[in-house]
Design a protein around this motif. Structure first.
Motif, PDB file in Angstrom:
ATOM      1  N   THR A 160       0.830  -1.206   0.000  1.00 12.65           N
ATOM      2  CA  THR A 160       0.000   0.000   0.000  1.00 12.65           C
ATOM      3  C   THR A 160       0.868   1.260   0.000  1.00 12.65           C
ATOM      4  OG1 THR A 160      -0.275  -0.208   2.410  1.00 12.65           O
ATOM      5  CG2 THR A 160      -2.060  -1.041   1.018  1.00 12.65           C
ATOM      6  N   GLN A 161       2.062   1.201   0.592  1.00 13.46           N
ATOM      7  CA  GLN A 161       3.002   2.321   0.464  1.00 13.46           C
ATOM      8  C   GLN A 161       3.414   2.519  -0.995  1.00 13.46           C
ATOM      9  OE1 GLN A 161       6.209   1.273   3.089  1.00 13.46           O
ATOM     10  NE2 GLN A 161       5.160   1.970   4.932  1.00 13.46           N
ATOM     11  N   LEU A 162       3.717   1.418  -1.669  1.00 11.35           N
ATOM     12  CA  LEU A 162       4.053   1.514  -3.095  1.00 11.35           C
ATOM     13  C   LEU A 162       2.902   2.154  -3.868  1.00 11.35           C
ATOM     14  CD1 LEU A 162       5.770  -1.933  -3.805  1.00 11.35           C
ATOM     15  CD2 LEU A 162       6.868   0.309  -3.843  1.00 11.35           C
ATOM     16  N   LEU A 163       1.686   1.716  -3.574  1.00 19.78           N
ATOM     17  CA  LEU A 163       0.529   2.278  -4.257  1.00 19.78           C
ATOM     18  C   LEU A 163       0.420   3.779  -3.992  1.00 19.78           C
ATOM     19  CD1 LEU A 163      -2.107   2.008  -5.853  1.00 19.78           C
ATOM     20  CD2 LEU A 163      -3.230   1.349  -3.706  1.00 19.78           C
ATOM     21  N   ALA A 164       0.581   4.192  -2.751  1.00 26.19           N
ATOM     22  CA  ALA A 164       0.500   5.612  -2.407  1.00 26.19           C
ATOM     23  C   ALA A 164       1.562   6.419  -3.150  1.00 26.19           C
ATOM     24  CB  ALA A 164       0.664   5.791  -0.900  1.00 26.19           C
ATOM     25  N   LEU A 165       2.765   5.884  -3.230  1.00 28.42           N
ATOM     26  CA  LEU A 165       3.851   6.587  -3.918  1.00 28.42           C
ATOM     27  C   LEU A 165       3.606   6.642  -5.427  1.00 28.42           C
ATOM     28  CD1 LEU A 165       6.708   5.090  -1.756  1.00 28.42           C
ATOM     29  CD2 LEU A 165       6.202   7.537  -1.969  1.00 28.42           C
ATOM     30  N   TYR A 166       2.959   5.625  -5.978  1.00 24.47           N
ATOM     31  CA  TYR A 166       2.614   5.646  -7.401  1.00 24.47           C
ATOM     32  C   TYR A 166       1.532   6.697  -7.666  1.00 24.47           C
ATOM     33  CZ  TYR A 166       1.531   3.854 -12.078  1.00 24.47           C
ATOM     34  OH  TYR A 166       1.338   3.725 -13.437  1.00 24.47           O
ATOM     35  N   ILE A 167       0.556   6.790  -6.779  1.00 23.75           N
ATOM     36  CA  ILE A 167      -0.483   7.810  -6.896  1.00 23.75           C
ATOM     37  C   ILE A 167       0.135   9.202  -6.794  1.00 23.75           C
ATOM     38  CG2 ILE A 167      -2.516   8.789  -5.722  1.00 23.75           C
ATOM     39  CD1 ILE A 167      -3.236   5.838  -4.992  1.00 23.75           C
ATOM     40  N   LEU A 168       1.082   9.359  -5.881  1.00 23.40           N
ATOM     41  CA  LEU A 168       1.807  10.625  -5.769  1.00 23.40           C
ATOM     42  C   LEU A 168       2.525  10.951  -7.080  1.00 23.40           C
ATOM     43  CD1 LEU A 168       3.024  12.984  -4.055  1.00 23.40           C
ATOM     44  CD2 LEU A 168       4.913  11.419  -3.526  1.00 23.40           C
ATOM     45  N   THR A 169       3.189   9.948  -7.655  1.00 20.76           N
ATOM     46  CA  THR A 169       3.902  10.141  -8.918  1.00 20.76           C
ATOM     47  C   THR A 169       2.962  10.656 -10.004  1.00 20.76           C
ATOM     48  OG1 THR A 169       5.495   8.397  -8.394  1.00 20.76           O
ATOM     49  CG2 THR A 169       5.223   8.968 -10.712  1.00 20.76           C
ATOM     50  N   LEU A 170       1.811  10.023 -10.129  1.00 26.60           N
ATOM     51  CA  LEU A 170       0.870  10.425 -11.173  1.00 26.60           C
ATOM     52  C   LEU A 170       0.276  11.799 -10.887  1.00 26.60           C
ATOM     53  CD1 LEU A 170      -0.926   7.013 -11.809  1.00 26.60           C
ATOM     54  CD2 LEU A 170       1.006   8.016 -13.048  1.00 26.60           C
ATOM     55  N   SER A 171       0.107  12.145  -9.636  1.00 31.57           N
ATOM     56  CA  SER A 171      -0.408  13.469  -9.289  1.00 31.57           C
ATOM     57  C   SER A 171       0.602  14.557  -9.645  1.00 31.57           C
ATOM     58  CB  SER A 171      -0.749  13.523  -7.792  1.00 31.57           C
ATOM     59  OG  SER A 171      -1.786  12.603  -7.487  1.00 31.57           O
ATOM     60  N   ILE A 172       1.892  14.269  -9.458  1.00 39.23           N
ATOM     61  CA  ILE A 172       2.925  15.238  -9.837  1.00 39.23           C
ATOM     62  C   ILE A 172       3.089  15.281 -11.351  1.00 39.23           C
ATOM     63  CG2 ILE A 172       5.380  15.805  -9.628  1.00 39.23           C
ATOM     64  CD1 ILE A 172       5.272  14.594  -6.810  1.00 39.23           C
ATOM     65  N   ALA A 173       2.965  14.121 -11.994  1.00 45.43           N
ATOM     66  CA  ALA A 173       3.031  14.088 -13.460  1.00 45.43           C
ATOM     67  C   ALA A 173       1.901  14.922 -14.066  1.00 45.43           C
ATOM     68  CB  ALA A 173       2.953  12.646 -13.951  1.00 45.43           C
ATOM     69  N   LYS A 174       0.731  14.855 -13.463  1.00 47.29           N
ATOM     70  CA  LYS A 174      -0.408  15.645 -13.941  1.00 47.29           C
ATOM     71  C   LYS A 174      -0.110  17.130 -13.787  1.00 47.29           C
ATOM     72  CE  LYS A 174      -5.439  16.008 -13.265  1.00 47.29           C
ATOM     73  NZ  LYS A 174      -6.596  15.475 -12.480  1.00 47.29           N
ATOM     74  N   ARG A 175       0.492  17.508 -12.684  1.00 50.86           N
ATOM     75  CA  ARG A 175       0.881  18.900 -12.459  1.00 50.86           C
ATOM     76  C   ARG A 175       1.819  19.400 -13.541  1.00 50.86           C
ATOM     77  NH1 ARG A 175       5.259  20.615  -7.838  1.00 50.86           N
ATOM     78  NH2 ARG A 175       6.634  19.762  -9.450  1.00 50.86           N
TER      79      ARG A 175
END
Length: 610
Positions: free
Chosen positions: A408-423
């Motif tokens: 679930t940490q990996l998942l959270a960090l992947y979601i963070l990655t995509l949120s920054i990529a969207k930015r």
């Protein structure tokens, strides 16, 4: 590490203390004990039981005791070997009893001072100095005010700690205090409680209050009073007490670790449940601040550090943002170049990991403007001390070797990655929908990987006979190899190392023989052909390869190469899926060797000491 439980009531609370310790066994411990006072006894002496066996043995001793006030503890040894003399609670002159989590860094100087004052020590622990200091202050103060005595002693203690204190001539008062180590008060009907983890008292009380840094709580059966560092009475917010968690029940599983491995589809699904788009709102950030940082620093320890290492690949390759990953215990003690526009991320299952908390505070002291916690516990210190946070929904994790918290940490960090990529404009609406569909597929994909368990059990029988193992990965799967090696060594006690496969020829190849299995993570990616060459280097030296490959790779079972195929190719999500068979391999190897899977020797779940 360690666990504290305390209770004050008009009823017998021995079973409450024992049950609380039983629920805290997941943290890991070497000894346990309790001390109680029976207010119905006119002389009400402090009575104590301690053991280096499990809580079940303490429960047998507890049948002989009655107490309306008490403190209990599971100890993970730091100062002094794990024996009965060093087990908590520690008692000073029959008057003051103390349980303690954490480390008192200046205990040697305090011990020498107390010995000069005539105090005799019966243990090797740093905790006993607390008991004697409180005893000294309690008598010197004149009015025998236990709360005042504890407050007067705290400034003399250097380090991080939480304490529970009772006094022989105050059979209705329980004192709790915390500096750097968590402590919660649970409020009941005509009885109140103290614990280092709310899990210990879930279902026992109706609400709870987390103590803040430096707080001292005076707890009676009918009321509580909380004083801050200055001695001023303060009110702390109360929250509903969680119901007794089903997580403490094993159900059909043999161990908690096995249960938690199989809970990962649910944990991933729960963490994803309310996510319909990527962006700053998932982390509690305002858009203006979200756009202000231009690089990332991730601080973590152990398994969480390996999740951060995977995230570095994602963040730089997908989001295009420079990222550093540091082991928290190293970062906090080295001189660094501080750039204020850095997003500092701390990753921890418990949110109370001592080194990671200290590293966060160090980073903030250097002037970093943005902080984010990725954590599994909403009430933790890390969540409270960071600007933003993302809560994983792993649920209570009891096995010392982390599994569902890691994925679930990996998942959270992947979601963070995509949120920054969207930015950064690297994610258009169609891509966002496609990636969300891929994430929704994760629970089903995990179920498919878990179905490989019978094949992995067959491998574990061979691994159980070995004393060394090597794990290989490339790119973002190298940290997964590190995590696989960590799991195997943690619970099976087999020496295991992990290397980037391309580094074989720079040293590790010297270790390869037919007696050391070489586990290889082989996803179908741009490095696959390079990895195959590395595998041939092992095979040419007589090594035995055990390969977890994607379904459409052309790696086949041959002499010296054993292959288990994962059902799909998962792309950037591959690390989340590929780690699961490594967890199962470690688990079944440990079972075959007969080790204590959930409570491996010398380790603790929540590492709240440096």
């Amino acid at each position: 590490m360690c666990g504290i439980v305390g209770a004050v009531s008009s009823k017998n609370i021995v079973e409450v203390l024992i049950e609380g310790l039983r629920r805290l066994e997941y943290r890991g411990y070497d000894s346990c004990g309790f001390a109680v006072i029976n207010s119905a006894n006119a002389k009400h002496p402090i009575e104590r039981a301690r053991t280096t066996a499990r809580v079940a043995e303490l429960a047998e001793q507890g049948k002989q005791f009655i107490g309306t006030l008490g403190i209990a503890h599971t100890r993970w040894a730091t100062h002094g070997k794990p024996d009965t003399q060093n087990a908590h609670p520690h008692i000073s002159n029959g008057l003051i009893a103390v349980v303690h989590n954490g480390i008192i860094e200046n205990y040697e100087a305090l011990r020498t001072e107390l010995q000069s004052a005539g105090y005799v020590f019966s243990s090797e622990t740093d905790t006993e100095v607390i008991a004697h200091l409180i005893h000294q202050a309690y008598l010197a103060e004149g009015q025998k005010d236990l709360g005042f005595a504890v407050r007067s002693v705290l400034p003399r203690l250097h380090g991080a700690y939480a304490v529970g204190v009772i006094a022989q001539d105050h059979p209705d008062v329980l004192i709790g205090a915390r500096v750097g180590s968590p402590l919660v008060i649970a409020l009941g009907d005509g009885e109140n409680f103290l614990a280092s983890d709310a899990l210990a008292l879930a279902g026992r009380a109706h609400s709870m209050v987390y103590l803040e840094e430096g707080d001292v709580a005076v707890i009676k059966a009918s009321a509580i009073q909380i004083l801050d560092q200055s001695g001023k009475e303060v009110k702390r917010a109360s929250k509903p007490m969680p119901a007794q968690s089903e997580a403490v029940d094993l159900g059909p599983y043999q161990h908690y670790m096995q249960k938690e491995i199989f809970e990962q589809p649910r944990a991933i699904g729960d963490t994803l449940a309310n996510i319909t788009q990527f962006g700053p709102e998932l982390f509690g950030a305002k858009p203006a601040d979200w756009n202000a940082f231009d690089q990332i620093l991730i601080l973590a320890c152990g398994t969480s550090y390996y999740s951060a290492c995977v995230a570095k690949y994602w963040l730089e390759e997908i989001a295009g943002i420079p990222t550093q990953v540091e082991i928290a215990s190293e970062y906090r003690y080295r001189k660094t170049v501080s750039l204020p526009n850095t997003l500092v991320i701390v990753v921890s299952q418990s949110g109370e990991t001592a080194d990671t908390l200290a590293a966060l505070r160090h980073a903030k002291s250097l002037g970093h403007l943005f902080t984010l916690a990725i954590c599994n516990v909403a009430s933790s210190a890390m969540v409270r001390e960071t600007d933003w946070h993302f809560l994983t929904k792993a649920g209570t994790e009891i096995g010392v070797a982390s599994t569902k918290a890691f994925t679930t940490q990996l998942l959270a960090l992947y979601i963070l990655t995509l949120s920054i990529a969207k930015r950064a404009g690297k994610l258009d609406p169609d891509q966002e929908k496609k990636l969300l569909r891929e994430l929704r597929h994760l629970p089903k994909a995990l179920h498919s990987v878990l179905a490989l368990e019978p094949q992995i059990i067959a491998w574990s029988e061979a691994f159980a006979k070995c004393e060394n193992a090597l794990f290989l990965g490339r790119g973002m799967h190298y940290p997964i190899a590190l995590e696989g090696a960590l799991k195997l060594k943690e619970i099976s006690y087999i020496h295991a190392e992990a290397y980037p496969a391309g580094e074989l020829k720079h040293g590790p190849l010297a270790l390869v023989t037919d007696k050391m299995p070489v586990v290889t993570i082989a996803p179908k990616d741009e490095l696959l052909e390079k990895l195959k060459s590395n595998m041939q280097e092992v095979k040419a030296r007589g090594g035995m390869l055990y390969v977890f490959a994607d379904h459409d790779t052309d790696i086949v079972n041959t002499d010296g190469i054993h292959v288990i195929r994962l059902p799909e190719h998962y792309g950037n999500l591959s690390p989340i899926l590929h780690v699961v068979p490594l967890q199962l391999l470690a688990y079944h190897t440990a079972c075959a060797r007969g080790t204590d899977v959930d409570k491996p020797r010398n380790l603790a779940k929540s590492v709240t000491v440096e």
